[in-house]
Design an enzyme around this catalytic site. Structure first.
Site, PDB file in Angstrom:
ATOM      1  N   ASN A  29      -8.684  36.121  -9.934  1.00 46.51           N
ATOM      2  CA  ASN A  29      -9.638  34.712  -9.554  1.00 46.51           C
ATOM      3  C   ASN A  29      -8.908  33.583  -8.828  1.00 46.51           C
ATOM      4  OD1 ASN A  29     -12.169  33.147  -9.701  1.00 46.51           O
ATOM      5  ND2 ASN A  29     -12.926  34.879 -10.924  1.00 46.51           N
ATOM      6  N   HIS A  44      -6.653  35.400  -6.279  1.00 46.00           N
ATOM      7  CA  HIS A  44      -6.195  36.684  -6.520  1.00 46.00           C
ATOM      8  C   HIS A  44      -4.596  36.830  -6.505  1.00 46.00           C
ATOM      9  CE1 HIS A  44     -10.248  37.936  -7.274  1.00 46.00           C
ATOM     10  NE2 HIS A  44     -10.484  38.337  -6.323  1.00 46.00           N
ATOM     11  N   HIS A  68     -10.804  45.657  -9.637  1.00 45.61           N
ATOM     12  CA  HIS A  68     -11.776  44.862  -8.475  1.00 45.61           C
ATOM     13  C   HIS A  68     -12.731  46.038  -8.120  1.00 45.61           C
ATOM     14  CE1 HIS A  68     -13.593  42.068  -5.958  1.00 45.61           C
ATOM     15  NE2 HIS A  68     -12.661  41.328  -6.242  1.00 45.61           N
ATOM     16  N   TYR A 114     -15.962  48.072  -6.605  1.00 44.59           N
ATOM     17  CA  TYR A 114     -17.067  47.638  -6.237  1.00 44.59           C
ATOM     18  C   TYR A 114     -17.821  49.026  -6.605  1.00 44.59           C
ATOM     19  CZ  TYR A 114     -15.474  44.086  -3.279  1.00 44.59           C
ATOM     20  OH  TYR A 114     -15.018  42.760  -2.781  1.00 44.59           O
ATOM     21  N   ASP A 146     -21.716  35.402  -7.913  1.00 45.35           N
ATOM     22  CA  ASP A 146     -20.467  35.232  -7.945  1.00 45.35           C
ATOM     23  C   ASP A 146     -19.940  34.126  -9.068  1.00 45.35           C
ATOM     24  OD1 ASP A 146     -17.618  35.494  -7.580  1.00 45.35           O
ATOM     25  OD2 ASP A 146     -17.748  34.491  -5.337  1.00 45.35           O
ATOM     26  N   GLU A 192     -16.113  42.448 -13.028  1.00 44.18           N
ATOM     27  CA  GLU A 192     -14.583  42.289 -13.521  1.00 44.18           C
ATOM     28  C   GLU A 192     -14.190  41.679 -14.809  1.00 44.18           C
ATOM     29  OE1 GLU A 192     -13.399  40.038 -10.133  1.00 44.18           O
ATOM     30  OE2 GLU A 192     -15.012  40.683  -9.017  1.00 44.18           O
TER      31      GLU A 192
END
Length: 367
Positions: free
Chosen positions: A90, A116, A191, A193, A259, A324
């Protein structure tokens, strides 16, 4: 005697993995794990989750993780598909922090901030395989990475391991880190998806999500936490009861979707608690995530655009959900956030337990 000594030195270097003045590394490759109908592929590039295949409610197998066919595409990836992210995942505001009176300047890679772990981070690194067992009741693989003192600006040498452990209907991800000589911030995440309908089934707007977090960390216009918290009640961020993702997503114009970091309920200490549950009504697949982390970043792939993925399928915005489990963003600059500082005496451990099942219909909160 001199010749014998030189030969012994060369033998030692070869045995230690030193070839032509550099450390011999594992070749870049894909590793398979299989347990019943559940199978996983991972790569030692970024300790990355490449695929996860499991049946739907009709027994048809499908891959529910977005990604690429070619390892070369992972090397050039900017989306962090399935990657292990660190040293600090992050954002860190202003790409800087102060620890024990010393000011550290990091490498900014998102405006003035560090995202990140920096432009390279742990995502764009070749990890070492220290254990690989693709048999028995719990097939597993463990990757390790030695992050050197000063890498991307972070202090101290850090030894990191990430393990993927496959149960009959579950995937457990265990991340550990040990500071070898200096205190340092650590926040490792996976991470992946996720699209429970299949990676190539389109958007996730019809998936039902429940998140066990009644607050979020407020952020400024650059998504850097202000240090304050906000209740999700009465907002599009309220997933305390199961909600269809697409119902309120268009209210979030500034970020083009979700987000945000959720403060998980019951997150005091390091106990395991349920963080989120996802249900895809068409496939019947259910994913339940539990963790010892205090936060959960919910991201709806808002900025994935025209990304050519597996089987030539082109991924678009809102084609997946990232869930996450993590420490709070920018924790190192907020004393009121749970600490992310790891010391030689205080190692780091982050667990993410993911359970899969299939149902036609049910109340998510009863799982």
């Amino acid at each position: 005697m001199t010749k014998i000594f030189v030969l012994l030195c060369l033998f030692f270097l070869a045995a230690s993995g030193f070839v032509n003045g550099s450390i011999k590394k594992d070749p870049l490759r894909i590793f398979d794990l299989k347990n019943g109908d559940l199978s996983v592929k991972v790569t030692n590039w970024g300790a990355t989750l490449v695929s996860l295949v499991l049946p739907d409610k009709n027994g048809k197998l499908g891959d529910i993780v977005l990604g690429y066919d070619s390892l070369k595409d992972y090397i050039n990836d900017t989306t962090y598909f399935g990657a292990t992210v660190g040293r600090v995942a992050n954002r860190i505001g202003g790409a800087q922090f102060t620890l024990n009176g010393t000011h550290y300047k990091l490498i900014a890679n998102e405006g003035n901030n560090t995202l990140h772990g920096g432009p390279k981070g742990f995502t764009h690194a070749l990890w070492k395989v220290v254990r690989y067992q693709n048999e028995g009741d719990s097939p597993r693989i463990t990757f390790s990475y030695h992050s050197f003192d000063g890498e991307e600006g972070f202090p101290g040498d850090l030894l990191v391991t990430v393990s993927y452990i496959l149960g009959k209907n579950s995937l457990n991800i265990i991340m550990k880190a040990k500071a070898l000589n200096k205190p340092t911030p650590v926040n490792l995440i996976n991470h992946a998806y996720w699209n429970l309908g299949n990676h190539n089934s389109g958007n996730i707007l019809d998936e039902v999500v429940q998140i066990f977090g009644s607050k979020t960390t407020l952020v400024d216009d650059h998504l850097i936490p202000t240090g304050k918290f906000a209740s999700v009640e009465g907002t599009p961020y309220d997933f305390l009861k199961p909600q269809v993702v697409g119902t309120r997503i268009n209210q979030l114009q500034k970020t083009n979707g979700y987000d945000t970091n959720y403060v998980l309920d019951g997150a005091k200490g390091k106990e395991i608690k349920v963080a989120a549950i996802v249900h895809d009504k068409k496939s019947g697949r259910v994913m339940k995530i539990s963790t010892n982390a205090p936060g959960l970043q919910f991201y709806s792939a808002n900025f994935v655009k025209n990304e050519k993925g597996k089987d030539g399928f082109v991924y678009q915005p809102r084609s997946a959900l990232c869930l996450e489990t993590q420490a709070f963003p920018d924790s190192v600059n907020h004393l009121n956030f749970p600490s992310t500082i790891v010391t030689p005496e205080k190692p780091y451990k982050h667990v993410m337990f993911i359970k899969f099942s299939t149902k036609d219909s049910y109340a998510l909160s009863t799982l």
